[in-house]
Design an enzyme around this catalytic site. Sequence first.
Site, PDB file in Angstrom:
ATOM      1  N   ARG A 235       7.982 -11.133 -15.914  1.00 48.90           N
ATOM      2  CA  ARG A 235       9.531 -11.146 -13.693  1.00 48.90           C
ATOM      3  C   ARG A 235       8.716 -10.098 -13.319  1.00 48.90           C
ATOM      4  NH1 ARG A 235      15.671 -11.951 -14.184  1.00 48.90           N
ATOM      5  NH2 ARG A 235      15.531  -9.793 -12.949  1.00 48.90           N
TER       6      ARG A 235
ATOM      7  N   ARG B 215       4.354 -14.374   0.815  1.00 49.58           N
ATOM      8  CA  ARG B 215       4.460 -13.343   2.818  1.00 49.58           C
ATOM      9  C   ARG B 215       3.501 -12.851   3.293  1.00 49.58           C
ATOM     10  NH1 ARG B 215       7.761 -15.809   3.461  1.00 49.58           N
ATOM     11  NH2 ARG B 215       9.919 -15.137   2.938  1.00 49.58           N
TER      12      ARG B 215
ATOM     13  N   HIS C 111       1.877 -15.491   4.344  1.00 53.83           N
ATOM     14  CA  HIS C 111       2.497 -15.675   5.665  1.00 53.83           C
ATOM     15  C   HIS C 111       2.355 -14.517   6.984  1.00 53.83           C
ATOM     16  CE1 HIS C 111       5.425 -17.643   3.393  1.00 53.83           C
ATOM     17  NE2 HIS C 111       4.406 -18.333   3.524  1.00 53.83           N
TER      18      HIS C 111
ATOM     19  N   SER D 284       3.479  -2.608 -12.822  1.00 53.73           N
ATOM     20  CA  SER D 284       3.737  -2.311 -14.332  1.00 53.73           C
ATOM     21  C   SER D 284       4.436  -1.105 -14.822  1.00 53.73           C
ATOM     22  CB  SER D 284       2.409  -2.469 -15.596  1.00 53.73           C
ATOM     23  OG  SER D 284       2.868  -1.767 -16.545  1.00 53.73           O
ATOM     24  N   GLY D 285       5.455  -1.323 -14.903  1.00 56.89           N
ATOM     25  CA  GLY D 285       6.594  -0.367 -14.823  1.00 56.89           C
ATOM     26  C   GLY D 285       6.066   0.970 -15.991  1.00 56.89           C
ATOM     27  N   SER D 286       5.748   0.023 -17.017  1.00 61.82           N
ATOM     28  CA  SER D 286       5.358   1.414 -18.396  1.00 61.82           C
ATOM     29  C   SER D 286       3.904   1.927 -17.860  1.00 61.82           C
ATOM     30  CB  SER D 286       5.343   1.016 -19.731  1.00 61.82           C
ATOM     31  OG  SER D 286       4.164  -0.221 -19.476  1.00 61.82           O
ATOM     32  N   GLY D 287       2.980   0.980 -16.795  1.00 61.45           N
ATOM     33  CA  GLY D 287       1.936   1.170 -17.205  1.00 61.45           C
ATOM     34  C   GLY D 287       0.465   1.139 -17.850  1.00 61.45           C
TER      35      GLY D 287
ATOM     36  N   SER E 264      15.009  -5.108 -15.027  1.00 59.73           N
ATOM     37  CA  SER E 264      15.366  -5.653 -14.002  1.00 59.73           C
ATOM     38  C   SER E 264      15.361  -4.753 -13.123  1.00 59.73           C
ATOM     39  CB  SER E 264      17.043  -6.021 -14.472  1.00 59.73           C
ATOM     40  OG  SER E 264      16.693  -7.115 -15.427  1.00 59.73           O
TER      41      SER E 264
ATOM     42  N   GLU F 109      11.908  -4.381 -11.551  1.00 61.79           N
ATOM     43  CA  GLU F 109      11.658  -5.916 -10.884  1.00 61.79           C
ATOM     44  C   GLU F 109      11.801  -6.403  -9.418  1.00 61.79           C
ATOM     45  OE1 GLU F 109      11.214  -7.220 -15.402  1.00 61.79           O
ATOM     46  OE2 GLU F 109      13.160  -7.882 -14.367  1.00 61.79           O
TER      47      GLU F 109
ATOM     48  N   ASP G 287       8.620  -6.535   0.203  1.00 57.36           N
ATOM     49  CA  ASP G 287       9.790  -7.592   1.378  1.00 57.36           C
ATOM     50  C   ASP G 287       9.392  -6.034   2.291  1.00 57.36           C
ATOM     51  OD1 ASP G 287       9.201  -9.425   0.598  1.00 57.36           O
ATOM     52  OD2 ASP G 287      11.653  -9.530   0.223  1.00 57.36           O
TER      53      ASP G 287
END
Lengths: 185, 185, 185, 185
Positions: free
Chosen positions: D46, D57, D60, D86-89, D149, D152, D160
């Site tokens: 995710r 984006r 665009h 990567s959260g954990s790296g 979650s 992500e 954004d």
Amino acid sequence: MNYDLTLNLILEEINVAAHQINGESINRFIDDILNADKIFVTGVGRVMLSLQAFVKRLNHLGITAYCVGDITEPAITEKDLLIVGSGSGCSILPVAIAEKAKEYNAKVIHIGSNPHGSMAEIADYMVRIPVRTRLYLEDETDSGQPMTSLFEQSLLVFCDTIAMMIIEKKKLNMDELWMYHANLE
Amino acid sequence: MNYDLTLNLILEEINVAAHQINGESINRFIDDILNADKIFVTGVGRVMLSLQAFVKRLNHLGITAYCVGDITEPAITEKDLLIVGSGSGCSILPVAIAEKAKEYNAKVIHIGSNPHGSMAEIADYMVRIPVRTRLYLEDETDSGQPMTSLFEQSLLVFCDTIAMMIIEKKKLNMDELWMYHANLE
Amino acid sequence: MNYDLTLNLILEEINVAAHQINGESINRFIDDILNADKIFVTGVGRVMLSLQAFVKRLNHLGITAYCVGDITEPAITEKDLLIVGSGSGCSILPVAIAEKAKEYNAKVIHIGSNPHGSMAEIADYMVRIPVRTRLYLEDETDSGQPMTSLFEQSLLVFCDTIAMMIIEKKKLNMDELWMYHANLE
Amino acid sequence: MNYDLTLNLILEEINVAAHQINGESINRFIDDILNADKIFVTGVGRVMLSLQAFVKRLNHLGITAYCVGDITEPAITEKDLLIVGSGSGCSILPVAIAEKAKEYNAKVIHIGSNPHGSMAEIADYMVRIPVRTRLYLEDETDSGQPMTSLFEQSLLVFCDTIAMMIIEKKKLNMDELWMYHANLE
């Protein structure tokens, strides 16, 4: 049937089907690829996989090509070419995409087997791989393979043949193609 | 070279390479596919596309198979099989995935050309498609095609041959395979 | 506008939009997910990315879910559920897929903004995220963000909210969800 | 917990995490995106989906961006930027790709939570989203959500936010962004 016999059956089927493609449509196909600003391809399932392999190779040859649905897919214009792979010429998603491409006046080429499907009215012309499969039985080449395997295999081999002809036509040095190749693998 | 000669060159190269695969490794490969709980495949670029085509066909035969990286990829276990496609046996991502699979005690099969790459120490055994390409020149079959095209084509044809042998072995009715086929296309 | 102000704008827009979703449609949506044999999702572009994230999470919860177009996509049946994400309710590919799903008598739920698009006649019902974007201006929530960003963000947050409610409803232990998680990364 | 309370929990968690990102790293990140020839992104699961949304984006906005693994992925050079999510790296594939990118002297930015993973030695610098998850428990923000979650979601909202700041910085007209948008959907 053992491995060697099965392999022979498959290769002979590809051999017969791929040699029956009309020469005039082949030349026109190559010209249209070389004259387009950008190439787009669409199809479903294993047919799409063969076309993705073609897109990868075209980019290696310095030709800008995309798969419809790619994250980086740009807008299509009237200077572009859409290649639709569909044995039956009736798959709903490719047909819907082809109709959309015509709204933007892009050229549309159908690579398929069945000349009487919905694509017949949409495409500028057809490159026909005459494969008789268990799906649409009116065609010349009967296949002993499951589903539409023969169309998918012939499509890959046909596209790789076209790629080699483009390399020769553009006088590209095969050993230098790697400069366009992804290098983070 | 015109279309027919180029096509013949490609098909003859596939013919030579695919017929040289060791028969014992073929039988072992089929047995391992039939005995695994789940099949996983990994590779990069056009090699991965050939393996994706195999995964699609295996699912049509009622065999549970996934591509590493799929949205729906489950956890691998010691009852599963990982098939790694890599001509050189050195592609960093497939090698890293293979090492991970061994941590979970899954069986790992390498389909490749070069028997001296990193995969030699990781895989349980190798199914060798002997292709001499512009990348690793020590092999038997020299190719006139760009990059590793011959390996990718031979891999697709090899896998489709295996699929037909499984259909025969499992006595599947080819006309009934569609029940597993995606129907939203 | 600096980072903090821009971030606040985005989060406040999601907050307003996601809280306006009709409660009855939310309950019906959860029930239909829990009662379906298999879940399929479809959409285009960034909307599809939000739905892919949902499919990944559903599989972690032990719920069988697929993206239309996946290599491993099976056939849909009348016991299955198709979730169509489309702000406008008019995107041609999702609409074509939804029509196909109805031919197989699957249940079809539309998550979108515009209640007057083509999906209105196809879907069993709509889960409406009321987002007024630069595309279809008749809706309640006006967005200062480019294109349909707000719909895509709200869709992800909505789906993750649903996932948490399902975890609670099914009394799942969050620390045990990893057993379904891909482990070859 | 009902829908509204669950939604509030998620949005508040994103709010806290995304506001804690170091301002200096944000400015450096924007500058590096605007100065790169091409942007590449990589990640798994995710996390990759959030980065794919960013790539879409960026294109665009007229910024050339690719996902590692894309069919059309070109070669990376020393003028390019690789963004690793990567959260954990520690995810093995992103780490392997980052090491490869450094061999080509590309700039590498790590967006993650854990500052002590393998990425710490590879990346030029880190954009840290401080999320304490069930995976790496030493961080500041504890999450009530399943798995990673929160990372992500925060990643999507962060990207954004960056996109909107780039629109303002480049004085782009939001209504004209559609010219780069795929139009075959």
